[in-house]
Write a protein that holds these residues in place. Sequence first.
Motif, mmCIF file in Angstrom:
data_model
loop_
_atom_site.group_PDB
_atom_site.id
_atom_site.type_symbol
_atom_site.label_atom_id
_atom_site.label_comp_id
_atom_site.label_asym_id
_atom_site.label_seq_id
_atom_site.Cartn_x
_atom_site.Cartn_y
_atom_site.Cartn_z
ATOM 1 N N CYS A 149 -14.529 2.491 -12.619
ATOM 2 C CA CYS A 149 -15.481 0.996 -12.878
ATOM 3 C C CYS A 149 -14.683 0.438 -12.191
ATOM 4 N N ALA A 150 -12.738 -0.048 -12.712
ATOM 5 C CA ALA A 150 -11.775 -1.236 -11.998
ATOM 6 C C ALA A 150 -12.209 -0.332 -10.369
ATOM 7 N N ALA A 151 -12.171 0.709 -9.920
ATOM 8 C CA ALA A 151 -11.961 0.569 -8.814
ATOM 9 C C ALA A 151 -13.176 0.380 -7.527
ATOM 10 N N GLN A 152 -14.666 0.652 -8.008
ATOM 11 C CA GLN A 152 -16.100 0.385 -7.944
ATOM 12 C C GLN A 152 -16.073 -1.590 -7.948
ATOM 13 N N ALA A 153 -15.357 -2.158 -8.923
ATOM 14 C CA ALA A 153 -15.446 -3.931 -8.994
ATOM 15 C C ALA A 153 -14.491 -4.020 -8.565
ATOM 16 N N ALA A 154 -13.286 -3.568 -7.763
ATOM 17 C CA ALA A 154 -12.552 -4.103 -7.362
ATOM 18 C C ALA A 154 -13.249 -4.372 -5.773
ATOM 19 N N ALA A 155 -13.540 -3.373 -5.869
ATOM 20 C CA ALA A 155 -14.263 -3.009 -3.818
ATOM 21 C C ALA A 155 -14.892 -4.527 -3.727
ATOM 22 N N THR A 156 -16.037 -4.748 -3.893
ATOM 23 C CA THR A 156 -16.565 -5.705 -3.962
ATOM 24 C C THR A 156 -16.279 -7.256 -3.927
ATOM 25 N N THR A 178 -6.925 -8.003 13.715
ATOM 26 C CA THR A 178 -8.095 -5.721 14.247
ATOM 27 C C THR A 178 -8.097 -5.305 12.712
ATOM 28 N N SER A 179 -6.979 -5.660 12.574
ATOM 29 C CA SER A 179 -6.337 -4.551 10.709
ATOM 30 C C SER A 179 -7.656 -5.077 9.714
ATOM 31 N N VAL A 180 -6.818 -6.407 10.314
ATOM 32 C CA VAL A 180 -7.857 -6.794 8.850
ATOM 33 C C VAL A 180 -8.886 -6.445 9.138
ATOM 34 N N LEU A 181 -10.189 -6.652 10.129
ATOM 35 C CA LEU A 181 -11.025 -6.339 9.915
ATOM 36 C C LEU A 181 -11.757 -5.416 9.820
ATOM 37 N N ILE A 182 -10.550 -4.026 10.111
ATOM 38 C CA ILE A 182 -11.205 -2.584 9.820
ATOM 39 C C ILE A 182 -10.847 -2.585 8.462
ATOM 40 N N LEU A 183 -9.633 -3.470 7.569
ATOM 41 C CA LEU A 183 -10.196 -3.493 6.356
ATOM 42 C C LEU A 183 -11.141 -3.177 5.443
ATOM 43 N N ALA A 187 -17.296 0.279 3.616
ATOM 44 C CA ALA A 187 -17.971 1.923 3.668
ATOM 45 C C ALA A 187 -17.070 2.836 2.425
ATOM 46 N N TYR A 188 -16.396 1.920 1.599
ATOM 47 C CA TYR A 188 -16.725 2.615 0.572
ATOM 48 C C TYR A 188 -17.767 1.789 -0.609
ATOM 49 N N LEU A 189 -18.377 0.578 -0.050
ATOM 50 C CA LEU A 189 -19.048 0.522 -1.322
ATOM 51 C C LEU A 189 -20.422 1.571 -0.418
ATOM 52 N N ALA A 190 -21.478 1.739 0.753
ATOM 53 C CA ALA A 190 -21.962 2.299 1.332
ATOM 54 C C ALA A 190 -21.127 3.988 0.561
ATOM 55 N N LEU A 191 -20.805 4.068 0.670
ATOM 56 C CA LEU A 191 -20.439 5.905 0.657
ATOM 57 C C LEU A 191 -21.016 5.981 -0.782
ATOM 58 N N ALA A 222 -13.523 7.425 -3.700
ATOM 59 C CA ALA A 222 -12.309 7.623 -4.095
ATOM 60 C C ALA A 222 -10.876 8.224 -3.205
ATOM 61 N N ILE A 223 -12.155 8.553 -2.475
ATOM 62 C CA ILE A 223 -11.122 9.701 -1.157
ATOM 63 C C ILE A 223 -10.932 8.912 0.030
ATOM 64 N N LEU A 224 -11.903 8.642 0.196
ATOM 65 C CA LEU A 224 -12.101 7.429 1.943
ATOM 66 C C LEU A 224 -10.741 6.149 1.078
ATOM 67 N N ALA A 225 -10.518 5.851 -0.436
ATOM 68 C CA ALA A 225 -9.378 4.423 -0.418
ATOM 69 C C ALA A 225 -8.538 5.197 -0.318
ATOM 70 N N LEU A 226 -8.185 6.179 -0.754
ATOM 71 C CA LEU A 226 -6.661 6.651 -0.359
ATOM 72 C C LEU A 226 -6.587 6.980 0.724
ATOM 73 N N VAL A 227 -6.641 7.273 1.838
ATOM 74 C CA VAL A 227 -6.921 7.845 2.768
ATOM 75 C C VAL A 227 -7.279 5.902 3.692
ATOM 76 N N GLY A 228 -7.702 5.135 3.072
ATOM 77 C CA GLY A 228 -7.274 3.943 3.999
ATOM 78 C C GLY A 228 -5.818 3.335 3.641
ATOM 79 N N VAL A 229 -4.967 3.924 2.580
ATOM 80 C CA VAL A 229 -3.594 2.877 2.035
ATOM 81 C C VAL A 229 -3.321 3.534 3.438
ATOM 82 N N ILE A 230 -3.667 3.979 4.219
ATOM 83 C CA ILE A 230 -2.525 3.614 5.869
ATOM 84 C C ILE A 230 -2.245 2.564 6.348
ATOM 85 N N LEU A 231 -3.330 2.090 6.119
ATOM 86 C CA LEU A 231 -3.496 0.223 7.132
ATOM 87 C C LEU A 231 -2.894 -0.404 6.433
#
Length: 240
Positions: free
Chosen positions: A90-97, A129-134, A140-144, A159-168
Amino acid sequence: MSWAPAFLTNPERFMAFSRWAAPMFGAIAVVLALIGLWLGWSVPPDYQQGATVRIMFIHVPAAIICEVIYAFLAGASLLALVFRHMLADCAAQAAATLGAGYTFLALVTGSFWGRPMWGAWWVWDARLTSVLILFLLYVAYLALRASLDDEAKGARNAAILALVGVILLPVIHYSVYWWNSLHQGSTMLTEGALAPVYAWPLYTMILAYLSGFGSLWLVRIRGEVWRRRAEAAALRMARA
């Protein structure tokens, strides 16, 4: 998760905690924002940027908080994946928006600041550009999550997508140093680079943004908990 505070693992205790914590953080955010905006409006024009320097007090906190929120999103996603805890998801979903909203605000205010400084609303600068990707990662997280009928599977994939995105996150922070960038470096981390007359309203607004996020985050988590409880109750009634 015995090491975690009870209000982070027990839904009933979380709901009791958030019932008073959310309005408290919201009130703190309003007070700090009023003080920060008043201080920010009162600062003298910058010798290079003129009155447009005041956009800093809206833009910089948004740019900082959107990265902080993504770190929270990734942390909650990790806990949801490892411990399969409902509150973490729930916390992850709420944070994304909320993260998408703060990032959009950072991009828009950055454009308003960049137009008089660089002569263009947008440039394909490394930081921009990197902030736009963020922002696109948040979307993408919300859409997925929304694209799959199986909510559990959608949450796991997101959740897997969110963890991969940490590299940004380090890419965003160090982009102004790794590439030839129009965007200035980190003024806040450079001693003496920001005069106190600008530093005080900026730090006040950062705290206001943080407190505001905390309030909204708790409210959105509460709403998600209530939604899932209502769906579970409706399912039990249907089976009965």
